[in-house]
Design an enzyme around this catalytic site. Structure first.
Site, PDB file in Angstrom:
ATOM      1  N   GLU A  48       9.574 -14.144 -19.177  1.00  0.00           N
ATOM      2  CA  GLU A  48       9.270 -12.812 -18.974  1.00  0.00           C
ATOM      3  C   GLU A  48       8.050 -12.121 -20.191  1.00  0.00           C
ATOM      4  OE1 GLU A  48       9.599 -10.753 -17.009  1.00  0.00           O
ATOM      5  OE2 GLU A  48       9.107  -8.788 -17.937  1.00  0.00           O
ATOM      6  N   TRP A  93      -3.677  -1.995  -1.369  1.00  0.00           N
ATOM      7  CA  TRP A  93      -3.579  -3.422  -1.906  1.00  0.00           C
ATOM      8  C   TRP A  93      -4.131  -4.172  -0.920  1.00  0.00           C
ATOM      9  CZ3 TRP A  93      -0.564  -7.839  -1.842  1.00  0.00           C
ATOM     10  CH2 TRP A  93      -0.675  -8.537  -2.837  1.00  0.00           C
ATOM     11  N   ARG A 137       1.422   1.469  -5.963  1.00  0.00           N
ATOM     12  CA  ARG A 137       1.650   0.599  -4.632  1.00  0.00           C
ATOM     13  C   ARG A 137       0.410  -0.169  -4.441  1.00  0.00           C
ATOM     14  NH1 ARG A 137       6.376   1.514  -1.975  1.00  0.00           N
ATOM     15  NH2 ARG A 137       5.409   0.530  -0.128  1.00  0.00           N
ATOM     16  N   GLU A 194       0.096  -9.993 -17.151  1.00  0.00           N
ATOM     17  CA  GLU A 194      -0.033  -8.919 -16.065  1.00  0.00           C
ATOM     18  C   GLU A 194      -1.135  -7.995 -16.771  1.00  0.00           C
ATOM     19  OE1 GLU A 194       4.041  -7.906 -15.422  1.00  0.00           O
ATOM     20  OE2 GLU A 194       3.365  -7.555 -13.417  1.00  0.00           O
ATOM     21  N   HIS A 242       6.206 -33.459 -24.786  1.00  0.00           N
ATOM     22  CA  HIS A 242       5.819 -34.337 -23.745  1.00  0.00           C
ATOM     23  C   HIS A 242       4.590 -34.080 -23.115  1.00  0.00           C
ATOM     24  CE1 HIS A 242       9.682 -36.182 -24.390  1.00  0.00           C
ATOM     25  NE2 HIS A 242      10.282 -34.708 -24.335  1.00  0.00           N
ATOM     26  N   CYS A 248       1.035  -1.076   0.065  1.00  0.00           N
ATOM     27  CA  CYS A 248      -0.016  -0.246  -0.097  1.00  0.00           C
ATOM     28  C   CYS A 248       1.067   1.081   0.180  1.00  0.00           C
ATOM     29  CB  CYS A 248      -0.898   0.133   1.144  1.00  0.00           C
ATOM     30  SG  CYS A 248      -1.516  -1.626   1.617  1.00  0.00           S
ATOM     31  N   LYS A 296       2.761  -2.666  -7.427  1.00  0.00           N
ATOM     32  CA  LYS A 296       4.295  -2.451  -8.009  1.00  0.00           C
ATOM     33  C   LYS A 296       5.345  -3.303  -7.307  1.00  0.00           C
ATOM     34  CE  LYS A 296       7.407  -1.227 -10.902  1.00  0.00           C
ATOM     35  NZ  LYS A 296       7.612  -1.737 -12.010  1.00  0.00           N
ATOM     36  N   LYS A 307       4.285 -10.646 -18.823  1.00  0.00           N
ATOM     37  CA  LYS A 307       4.001  -9.263 -19.406  1.00  0.00           C
ATOM     38  C   LYS A 307       2.483  -9.428 -19.776  1.00  0.00           C
ATOM     39  CE  LYS A 307       6.278  -6.948 -17.504  1.00  0.00           C
ATOM     40  NZ  LYS A 307       7.072  -7.825 -17.005  1.00  0.00           N
ATOM     41  N   ASN A 335       0.760   0.123   6.137  1.00  0.00           N
ATOM     42  CA  ASN A 335       0.968  -0.944   5.172  1.00  0.00           C
ATOM     43  C   ASN A 335       1.874  -1.974   5.593  1.00  0.00           C
ATOM     44  OD1 ASN A 335       2.085  -1.877   2.644  1.00  0.00           O
ATOM     45  ND2 ASN A 335       3.861  -0.592   2.362  1.00  0.00           N
ATOM     46  N   GLY A 336       1.497  -3.265   5.616  1.00  0.00           N
ATOM     47  CA  GLY A 336       2.131  -4.237   6.069  1.00  0.00           C
ATOM     48  C   GLY A 336       1.114  -5.408   6.214  1.00  0.00           C
TER      49      GLY A 336
HETATM   50  C1  AGP Z   1       6.752  -7.571 -12.984  1.00  0.00           C
HETATM   51  O1  AGP Z   1       6.103  -6.981 -14.057  1.00  0.00           O
HETATM   52  C2  AGP Z   1       6.042  -7.435 -11.876  1.00  0.00           C
HETATM   53  N1  AGP Z   1       5.629  -6.191 -11.529  1.00  0.00           N
HETATM   54  C3  AGP Z   1       6.488  -8.301 -10.466  1.00  0.00           C
HETATM   55  O2  AGP Z   1       6.557  -9.815 -11.213  1.00  0.00           O
HETATM   56  C4  AGP Z   1       7.607  -7.999 -10.031  1.00  0.00           C
HETATM   57  O3  AGP Z   1       8.557  -7.971 -11.053  1.00  0.00           O
HETATM   58  C5  AGP Z   1       7.995  -8.492  -8.783  1.00  0.00           C
HETATM   59  O4  AGP Z   1       6.856  -8.418  -7.966  1.00  0.00           O
HETATM   60  C6  AGP Z   1       9.215  -8.199  -8.043  1.00  0.00           C
HETATM   61  O5  AGP Z   1       9.251  -6.992  -7.747  1.00  0.00           O
HETATM   62  P1  AGP Z   1      10.710  -6.447  -7.393  1.00  0.00           P
HETATM   63  O6  AGP Z   1      11.671  -6.546  -8.640  1.00  0.00           O
HETATM   64  O7  AGP Z   1      10.539  -4.828  -6.812  1.00  0.00           O
HETATM   65  O8  AGP Z   1      11.377  -7.091  -6.028  1.00  0.00           O
END
Ligand code: AGP
Length: 612
Positions: A485, A74, A27, A492, A508, A2, A607, A489, A100-101
């Site tokens: 990767e 979040w 966040r 996401e 397989h 958050c 994020k 994307k 936050n936590g």
């Molecule tokens: C990637 O597009 C995502 N936002 C997510 O997988 C991110 O890479 C992951 O949460 C790790 O975050 P960080 O690099 O800030 O540790």
């Protein structure tokens, strides 16, 4: 995770809080709210959804005052809703809290409080903190002490902002494992989860460490340890600028950050070679022959995109340095009782430097005697501060939830670390080093080349296949990793189910999923594996798949099997990952755009995940 922001000064806090929350929406954006000290007590306004909804609510039902706290959420405990939105009141509306936590023992504390007659409105753990602070406050009549006593009871992680209706001139802030800074203004002061929230007012801040509290007034900031002793801290001056946090004319932060990659890679290469270009110089990192001679294995630990960047490092380190390298997602690493000791180098990778699982993995590695190198983007972040060595990825703010430029920066860091360790251990000849260095120097312009030429072909392919429901990414070796990767994307931001698969493994079982018009992205840049992957593409084509291939220029025979091909400039086999990923980023971006999704703030995500 958050976002938290707070203001105490001579202006109305609400505009400061709202603009701060908008800068922190990366966040989390499940709900947002503000609490402000007014003449008649604390006023709270909060709403489910993005900060825009809160802004609308405030237009119709305003609050104002010179001391306030704000929160963008979040969700962890309790679904996104008005009721679960922060800030949370204590009973009697005496205390208001943003958090936050995760308070791991909140149920036990809540039971205790309910037994004392406290009532709860929400499903959140945070409301327990508000009532516990109030319970202590009624006894000691001292807000700072009440918060301190509460923190001694709390187990888990927190960044807290606290108001009290009896203390109209102050905010109490506290931090354990979730980031919190205290912004230093002129006749006004701030609290924030991250600098973007307050950058237009100040670049100077105190970075709270774990179990520290702050008493913040308009003209003073006092910082205390968990025992209540006042402590001195140095001021940290951020180098970010406001423009860097804006979109600069792009429709989305993600697109802006995709186009920043030539500069990001260039910046990460600059000043990291000796004058004569024959040696790597890694910002004072102590990983020379002396340290390396005791290392018999390497672990690379991270989450999400950072994990995939680490996986590129695994492939390269094993191929070139010939040391066993394990690559693990942090949430698995920390619970598998890993076989690490003082002969292990653990490399953690993190853009935010605040990912809870990665931070915990780092601490576990250190507890077991391993040497920890952190590859981090956020300067001064928790992971950066806990590691033995830090290599910053110099990518600047990455605001879009979907990581793009950070990946390229992290992979560049992997290239540098691989070359450095190879040189220190005598595993690379001067000629090979020089060849790779020459290829590295071309990367920024080659990225730019793709960005300026590939978009029309990608948009055409997206328009052809925008209705796809399942997508495969196939490749071998480094291409397999890049496909992971690319697949993330697409998941996401376009919310399309996609799956990366080792091209040689498809037959397989999973090839049973290939049917007419199944979309397959074939990454075939590794020329030593080209023919093998090409035949795998033939296999999926024979079953009706449509294939977008990503290949290196000069391998035009791929056109015999692929429906569409995006060519990347020729480079050293070791360096294809960043280039091959650019078309994947653009593919995901334009697919999401075509589907009308929220590209910078995709659903359910944040994020940086600072909760486990
Ligand atoms: C990637 O597009 C995502 N936002 C997510 O997988 C991110 O890479 C992951 O949460 C790790 O975050 P960080 O690099 O800030 O540790």
């Amino acid at each position: 995770m958050c976002g938290i922001v707070g203001y105490v000064g001579r202006h109305n806090a609400v505009p400061v809080l709202i603009s701060g929350l908008e800068s922190l929406e990366y966040r989390g954006y499940d709900s947002a709210g503000v609490a402000v000290l007014q003449n008649d007590g604390i006023g709270i306004r909060k709403a489910k959804g993005k900060v825009d909804n809160l802004r609308t609510l405030l237009l119709n039902n305003p609050v104002s005052g010179k001391v306030g706290i704000g929160h963008t959420r979040w969700a962890t405990h309790g679904a996104p809703s008005d009721r679960n939105a922060h800030p949370h009141f204590s009973n009697g509306e005496v205390i208001a809290v943003v958090h936050n936590g995760i308070i791991e023992n909140y149920q036990e504390l809540k039971d205790e409080l309910e037994a004392k007659g406290y009532k709860f409105e929400s499903e959140t753990d945070t409301e327990t903190a508000a009532n516990l602070i109030y319970d202590f406050y009624k006894e000691c009549n001292d807000l700072l002490e009440a918060v301190r006593l509460t923190l001694e009871r709390i187990e888990g992680s927190y960044a807290l902002g606290v108001l009290c209706s009896d203390c109209p001139d102050q905010i109490i802030a506290a931090r354990k494992e979730s980031p919190l800074i205290i912004g230093i203004g002129q006749g006004e002061n701030f609290i924030a989860s991250d600098i973007p929230a307050i950058l237009e007012y100040t670049r100077d801040a105190y970075i709270l460490d774990d179990k520290e509290l702050a008493l913040v007034k308009a003209d003073s900031i006092q910082i205390f340890d968990i025992e209540g002793n006042e402590i001195e801290k140095s001021v940290y001056s951020y180098k970010w600028n406001v423009e860097a946090a804006q979109k600069s004319g792009y429709d989305h932060f993600m697109l802006k950050e995709i186009y920043e990659q030539p500069k990001v890679v260039k910046d990460n290469l600059a000043h990291r070679f000796s004058e004569d270009g024959k040696h790597i110089e890694l910002d004072g990192i102590k990983l020379g022959k002396e340290q390396l001679k005791n290392i018999n294995q390497i672990y690379i630990v991270a989450c999400g995109t950072a994990y995939y960047a680490g996986l590129v490092g695994k492939y390269l380190l094993e191929r070139i340095v010939r040391i066993p390298v394990n690559s693990e997602v942090a949430s698995e690493f920390r619970y598998k009782d890993p076989l690490i000791d003082e002969h292990t180098l653990v490399i953690v990778v993190s853009q935010s430097g605040e990912t809870a699982d990665t931070l915990s993995a780092l601490k576990l590695a250190k507890d077991r005697g391993a040497r920890v190198l952190a590859i981090v983007n956020a300067v001064g972040s928790s992971i950066a501060r806990e590691a033995d060595d830090v290599l910053y990825t110099l990518a600047g703010f990455e605001i879009a939830v979907a990581s793009t430029k950070a990946f390229s920066a992290q992979v560049t860091a992997m290239y540098l670390i691989t070359l450095h360790i190879a040189q220190e251990l005598g595993k690379i000849s001067d000629e090979d080093f020089a060849e790779i260095k020459t290829a590295l120097d071309k990367l920024p312009s080659q990225i730019n080349d793709i960005l300026t030429k590939a978009v029309p072909a990608i948009r055409k392919f997206v328009n052809k296949y925008i209705g796809s429901k399942n997508v495969f990414y196939i490749g071998r070796g480094l291409d397999y990793v890049v496909g992971m990767e690319g697949s993330l994307k697409l998941k996401e931001i376009a919310y399309l189910h996609s799956e990366p698969y080792a091209a040689g493994e498809l037959k397989h079982g999973p090839i049973a999923l290939i049917e007419e018009a199944t979309l397959v992205v074939g990454v075939v840049t590794q020329e030593s594996l080209f023919d093998k992957t090409k035949s795998n593409i033939k296999e999926v084509k024979a079953r009706g798949a449509k294939v977008l291939a990503i290949a290196m220029k000069g391998n035009s025979s791929i056109e015999e099997v692929a429906d569409d091909v995006i060519y990347i400039p020729r480079t050293h086999w070791m360096l294809t990952s960043i280039l091959a990923n650019i078309p994947q980023q653009l593919f995901a971006y334009y697919m999401a755009l075509g589907l009308g999704e929220d590209i910078d703030k995709p659903r359910n995500l944040a994020k940086s995940v600072t909760v486990e």
